[in-house]
Design a protein around this motif. Structure first.
Motif, short mmCIF file in Angstrom:
data_model
loop_
_atom_site.label_atom_id
_atom_site.label_comp_id
_atom_site.label_asym_id
_atom_site.label_seq_id
_atom_site.Cartn_x
_atom_site.Cartn_y
_atom_site.Cartn_z
N ARG A 294 -11.90 16.78 16.09
CA ARG A 294 -11.21 16.13 14.97
C ARG A 294 -9.70 16.40 15.04
O ARG A 294 -8.91 15.48 14.82
CB ARG A 294 -11.77 16.64 13.63
CG ARG A 294 -13.14 16.08 13.32
CD ARG A 294 -13.02 14.76 12.58
NE ARG A 294 -12.32 14.92 11.33
CZ ARG A 294 -12.90 15.18 10.17
NH1 ARG A 294 -14.20 15.30 10.10
NH2 ARG A 294 -12.21 15.30 9.07
N GLU A 298 -7.17 13.36 15.03
CA GLU A 298 -6.13 13.19 14.01
C GLU A 298 -4.76 13.22 14.64
O GLU A 298 -3.86 12.46 14.26
CB GLU A 298 -6.27 14.29 12.94
CG GLU A 298 -7.43 14.01 12.00
CD GLU A 298 -7.93 15.23 11.23
OE1 GLU A 298 -7.16 16.21 11.10
OE2 GLU A 298 -9.07 15.18 10.75
N SER A 301 -3.76 9.86 16.17
CA SER A 301 -3.93 8.67 15.34
C SER A 301 -2.69 8.43 14.48
O SER A 301 -2.02 9.38 14.06
CB SER A 301 -5.12 8.83 14.40
OG SER A 301 -6.27 9.06 15.15
N ARG A 304 -5.72 6.61 9.32
CA ARG A 304 -7.18 6.70 9.24
C ARG A 304 -7.63 6.19 7.88
O ARG A 304 -6.94 6.35 6.89
CB ARG A 304 -7.67 8.12 9.48
CG ARG A 304 -7.04 9.18 8.62
CD ARG A 304 -7.43 10.56 9.12
NE ARG A 304 -8.63 11.03 8.44
CZ ARG A 304 -8.85 12.31 8.13
NH1 ARG A 304 -7.98 13.24 8.46
NH2 ARG A 304 -9.94 12.66 7.50
N GLU A 312 -15.41 6.30 9.46
CA GLU A 312 -13.97 6.43 9.29
C GLU A 312 -13.26 5.83 10.51
O GLU A 312 -13.62 6.14 11.65
CB GLU A 312 -13.59 7.90 9.13
CG GLU A 312 -12.25 8.10 8.48
CD GLU A 312 -12.02 9.54 8.04
OE1 GLU A 312 -11.04 9.79 7.33
OE2 GLU A 312 -12.81 10.42 8.43
N TYR A 314 -10.11 5.46 12.90
CA TYR A 314 -8.88 6.11 13.37
C TYR A 314 -8.13 5.08 14.20
O TYR A 314 -8.69 4.53 15.15
CB TYR A 314 -9.21 7.34 14.23
CG TYR A 314 -9.70 8.51 13.41
CD1 TYR A 314 -11.02 8.55 12.95
CD2 TYR A 314 -8.85 9.57 13.08
CE1 TYR A 314 -11.46 9.62 12.19
CE2 TYR A 314 -9.30 10.63 12.32
CZ TYR A 314 -10.60 10.65 11.88
OH TYR A 314 -11.04 11.71 11.12
N ARG A 321 -8.75 1.14 17.96
CA ARG A 321 -9.41 1.83 16.86
C ARG A 321 -10.65 2.57 17.39
O ARG A 321 -11.33 2.08 18.29
CB ARG A 321 -9.88 0.82 15.79
CG ARG A 321 -8.74 0.13 15.07
CD ARG A 321 -9.17 -1.19 14.49
NE ARG A 321 -9.60 -2.11 15.53
CZ ARG A 321 -10.05 -3.34 15.31
NH1 ARG A 321 -10.14 -3.80 14.08
NH2 ARG A 321 -10.41 -4.12 16.31
#
Ligand code: ADE
Length: 410
Positions: A294, A298, A301, A304, A312, A314, A321
């Protein structure tokens, strides 16, 4: 949101109706009361099948306490039914990590005689908080991850009480890990996305019993399945089972769906995210939410957003995506309903018999990790055959004499 008691009762009743092996054990417990006066603390995925286990042990005379084994795996309706039945339950779907920890702590504060663990979190807590076993006669463990932690404690000479490794019993891993994880993982992914499996390139990371199950179910639905591994033997096994095998960096470039089932960490990470096709689905079926990184996801990205319950999106700087399902937690429970009922019948029948074994013999057993006694495994297999319509031959006298001649070394 609090659970609905009526729905909870229905769910637990449905599970109990389809758990004939556990049901038979429960009826014996009601008569023999092997847990009279004992407290049994359980940290498990709190849903309808688990409720059937908790109520069977309660029927044997135990004061049963239950806490969630994972913040997303709880079924609130089943919690309502358990609470009504007098099982003190600490679990709310979507609870925070702090709430989850409080639940596990409550299991220790109950001063248990027997522990039923999933991932060894409660056993680990006992070992950080205490220097002696207290009243604990022993614990049972149902996951590969938990058994690894128990063996580490045993190796360091620190295990305070005997533990029964339910995970490695044939009646558990051959069915729960393979067919249970196999079906329920696909079930969770499909429930969350409503997308087609047929024709997709599906990458399964890890070819242990769970990975084998996931790969075979995806193949059965028409996916083009690719396996990634770090173990050469498992890699060859996957190849001979008919799957393409390649490193994750190659697999990530062609994947429509990646499912991690390794028990390891950072299996899908930044270099892999950088080469994903637009729209790739990411799901984890391993015990901890660390297999799909994660922090890396994150980190690369630019935005999100939740696009469906349990999905979800991203978005990366170049517009691609990736869709993370179930928060990267056990997808079969976060987005699905857990293992099929008949599978949990086998696993929880073994758990119930193992809890009974510890209640009766735990104080005289060595402080090590013990296999499930073979007679318990066989008892579950025999009890499961008739409800499944399976009949087998008895050994003839000649066959028995032949086998005995080998056993005697002649
Ligand atoms: N339902 C209850 N416990 C479970 C488990 N360990 N895995 C999947 N489904 C479950």
């Amino acid at each position: 949101m609090p659970g609905d008691l009526h729905r909870g009762r229905q769910k637990v009743s449905w599970a109990e109706t389809h758990m004939p092996v556990l049901g038979g054990i429960r009826r014996r417990f009601e008569v023999e009361r092997p847990f009279k006066g004992l407290t049994v603390s359980m940290v498990l995925h709190v849903e309808s099948k688990t409720a059937a286990l908790a109520l069977a042990v309660q029927a044997g005379g135990a004061d049963v306490r239950l806490a969630a084994g994972n913040p997303l795996s709880t079924d609130d309706d089943s919690v309502a039914a358990l609470t009504e039945a007098g099982v003190e339950t600490h679990a709310v779907k979507g609870e925070t990590v702090a709430e989850y920890r409080t639940g596990v702590e409550a299991m220790l504060e109950a001063d248990p005689d027997v522990i039923v663990d999933d991932g060894a979190d409660l056993v680990a807590l006992v070992h950080t908080r205490r220097h002696d076993r207290g009243r604990v006669r022993g614990s049972t463990e149902e996951t590969t991850t938990g058994v690894t932690r128990l063996r580490a404690l045993e190796k360091a000479g620190k295990l305070l009480f005997p533990a029964i490794d339910v995970n490695d019993a044939p009646m558990k891993h051959l069915f729960d890990n393979r067919y249970g994880t196999g079906q329920s993982t696909v079930d969770g992914i499909v429930a969350a996305t409503n997308l087609l499996i047929a024709g997709k390139v599906c990458v399964v990371a890890g070819y242990g019993w769970c990975g084998k199950g996931v790969a075979s179910r995806l193949k059965g639905l028409g996916a083009d399945v690719v396996v990634t591994e770090i173990d050469p033997i498992a890699a060859l096994e996957a190849r001979m089972d008919g799957f393409r095998v390649m490193p994750m960096l190659d697999a990530a470039r062609i994947a429509d769906l990646i499912v991690t089932v390794t028990g390891s960490v950072g299996v899908v990470r930044e270099p892999h995210f950088k080469v994903l096709k637009d729209g790739c689905l990411l799901a984890n079926a391993g015990h901890f939410d660390v297999e799909i990184s994660r922090p890396d996801l994150e980190g690369i990205s630019v935005s999100r957003s939740v696009v469906r319950p349990q999905v979800e999106e991203y978005r990366f700087a170049d517009g691609r995506r990736a869709y993370l399902i179930g928060d990267g937690r056990l997808v079969n429970l976060a987005a699905g309903q857990g293992h099929p009922v008949e599978i949990m019948d086998l696993s929880f029948a073994l758990q119930a018999l193992s809890v009974e074994h510890l209640a009766r013999h735990g104080l005289s057993m060595d402080r090590k990790v013990h296999p499930v006694p073979t007679e318990l495994d066989l008892a579950v297999a025999k009890a499961a055959m008739s409800p499944m319509g399976v009949r087998i031959d008895d050994r003839t006298e000649a066959q028995a004499r032949y086998a005995a001649s080998w056993e005697g070394g002649t």
